[in-house]
Design an enzyme around this catalytic site. Structure first.
Site, short mmCIF file in Angstrom:
data_model
loop_
_atom_site.label_atom_id
_atom_site.label_comp_id
_atom_site.label_asym_id
_atom_site.label_seq_id
_atom_site.Cartn_x
_atom_site.Cartn_y
_atom_site.Cartn_z
N TYR A 155 0.84 -1.21 0.00
CA TYR A 155 0.00 0.00 0.00
C TYR A 155 0.86 1.25 0.00
O TYR A 155 1.92 1.29 0.65
CB TYR A 155 -0.87 0.05 1.26
N TYR A 162 -0.92 -9.95 0.58
CA TYR A 162 0.16 -9.44 1.43
C TYR A 162 0.09 -10.05 2.83
O TYR A 162 -0.99 -10.41 3.31
CB TYR A 162 0.13 -7.91 1.50
N ARG A 189 -3.35 -11.75 3.63
CA ARG A 189 -4.63 -11.33 3.08
C ARG A 189 -4.78 -11.83 1.64
O ARG A 189 -3.84 -11.72 0.86
CB ARG A 189 -4.76 -9.80 3.04
N HIS A 231 -7.54 -8.31 -2.58
CA HIS A 231 -8.83 -7.69 -2.28
C HIS A 231 -8.80 -6.21 -2.63
O HIS A 231 -7.75 -5.58 -2.67
CB HIS A 231 -9.21 -7.87 -0.81
N HIS A 256 -10.81 -2.72 -1.26
CA HIS A 256 -11.72 -2.15 -0.26
C HIS A 256 -12.73 -1.24 -0.95
O HIS A 256 -12.37 -0.48 -1.85
CB HIS A 256 -10.93 -1.31 0.75
#
Ligand SMILES: [Fe+3]
Lengths: 246, 203
Positions: A112, A151, A161, A164, A166
């Protein structure tokens, strides 16, 4: 749109067995952040029934193109190019038009663009990771991005995770406000993710898994995934109880 | 028999630690995608009413402030009207959005909104509610956004007649919904757990 008066009915109650509970020890951060007392219920008032609206004038031309919206001129984000599209609808199956949908995600390597993300996968200089759009009159939306990478995260000793995206959605009343995540069909990390598994009902989890949509892929360019989002439905407004004269 | 054939609401998932990227990107250090973070300014002109600052922190079960939360508020204008297509009683103040969004500070955990004190809004049965602000809190570790209400401690008479406050059985918990006033600054802390756990609503 102009023929339709704004909807002012109260919402169907939320199903607490469909949403995750507040306290989900498999997702450790919830333990100290979960309220422990029962929520107090009341039938929605105007403050819950009404909500903010955002006009299409809010949007810039690249707001729904994460491949380009942070990239230097002539460059683009690295990764599998995908289109995500679907419909925002309510529990009655009616499209929710004109509502703001915001999305954010990691880059193709699972990193991120955030000062608190220290994962060793590199940042992509051409990928910011945020986008937004407003649904059309029938509730449809689409955006273009790259497929986010999985990640690792500190929870158990080895939790990852699944890929995905959000999502944040408004709806037409503030009590419809929803944040959720979209997963990708076939990802083996879905079944073992402690955050996914805060949801107990497998059918509810399935509602967050977007199927690959070959019919809507752009040949030689981008794969497609279809992700519909369902918001709370409203009661008919015809017979709301009111005192006489109000 | 026919079937109801109702769909299910999409289940919620936590906003996660990086909610800022999507909702307040400049707070995350992402500049240049949007002109400014949405919801930063609620007052967009010469808004009517009393200007107030609403500020506070969100505490976890150990009393530690959350430094990664995001808060949204939604309220009526000074005349008690919502800036929303669903407002059918009149036109809200065009200089006041009614909706705002702020992160809690990454170091101190403090959030702050510059807004106006809301007017009174009728309950569905026609009684007037006390002035209040609806608040929605999301963060890492919160699986479904939490809804609460901010009331004003200096509105004792209106609070005593408020239909929501008066249905709260445990009166000792009502002060968790009261902002404390010092001049134009109203402080509203949220406690997710513990003796002073804030009242959250299922609406
Ligand atoms: Fe994430």
């Amino acid at each position: 749109m102009h023929n339709n008066p704004p909807e002012t009915g109260a919402f169907y109650p939320r199903d607490p067995d469909w949403h995750p509970q507040a306290l989900t020890p498999g997702y450790k951060t919830s333990v100290l952040r979960a309220p422990q007392r029962a929520k107090i219920s009341f039938d929605p008032t105007l403050g819950e029934i009404a909500g903010p609206a955002f006009g299409h004038g809010l949007l810039g031309p690249l707001d729904n193109d994460l491949i380009l919206n942070f990239a230097s001129p002539g460059e683009s984000a690295i990764g599998e190019r995908i289109i995500v599209h679907g419909r925002v609808q309510d529990e009655r199956g009616r499209g929710v038009g004109g509502t703001l949908v915001e999305f954010w995600q990691a880059n193709a390597g699972g990193r991120y663009r955030h000062k608190k993300d220290a994962y060793l996968a590199p940042l992509d200089p051409n990928f910011g990771g945020c986008g937004r759009t407003i649904t059309d009159a029938a509730g449809y939306y689409s955006f273009r991005t790259i497929k986010p990478g999985p990640y690792p995260w500190p929870n158990g000793v080895n939790d990852w995770r699944p890929r995905h995206i959000h999502f944040s959605v408004f709806g037409t009343g503030f009590a419809q406000r929803l944040i959720t995540q979209m997963y990708f069909e076939g990802d083996p990390l879905i079944d073992i993710c402690p955050i996914v598994n805060t949801i107990r009902d497998q059918a509810a989890i399935g509602q967050l898994i977007a199927p690959m949509d070959m019919a809507n892929t752009v040949p030689m360019d981008a794969m497609a995934y279809k992700f519909d989002i369902t918001l709370r439905g409203r009661r008919s407004t015809m017979f709301e109880n009111r005192r006489e004269g109000n | 028999m026919q079937r109801l054939d109702r769909l299910k609401e999409s289940p919620s998932q936590t906003a996660g630690p990086y909610v800022h990227i999507g909702c307040v990107p400049s707070f995350a250090g992402i500049e240049g995608v949007y002109p400014e973070d949405l919801g930063r300014a609620m007052i967009t002109g010469d808004a009517k009413g009393e200007r107030i600052t609403l500020t506070g922190r969100v505490f976890d079960g150990t009393g530690t402030p959350l430094r990664d939360a995001m808060i949204e508020i939604w309220q009526a204008d000074a005349a008690g009207l919502f800036n929303s297509p669903a407002e059918t009683r009149g036109s809200a103040d065009p200089a006041f959005a009614g909706w705002g969004r702020q992160p809690t500070d990454g170091e101190t955990g403090i959030y702050a909104f510059e807004t106006v004190k809301p007017g009174r809004v009728p309950f569905p049965d026609g009684r007037l509610q006390a002035p209040h602000i609806t608040m929605w809190i999301v963060a890492r570790g919160i699986n479904l956004g939490l809804s609460t209400r901010v009331y004003f401690e200096d509105e004792a008479e209106a609070n005593a007649a408020d239909p929501i406050l008066s249905r709260i059985e445990h009166k000792a918990r009502v002060p968790t919904l009261m902002a404390r006033r010092a001049g134009s600054v109203h402080t509203f802390d949220i406690h997710l757990q513990g003796e002073n756990e804030t009242i959250f609503f299922d609406v």
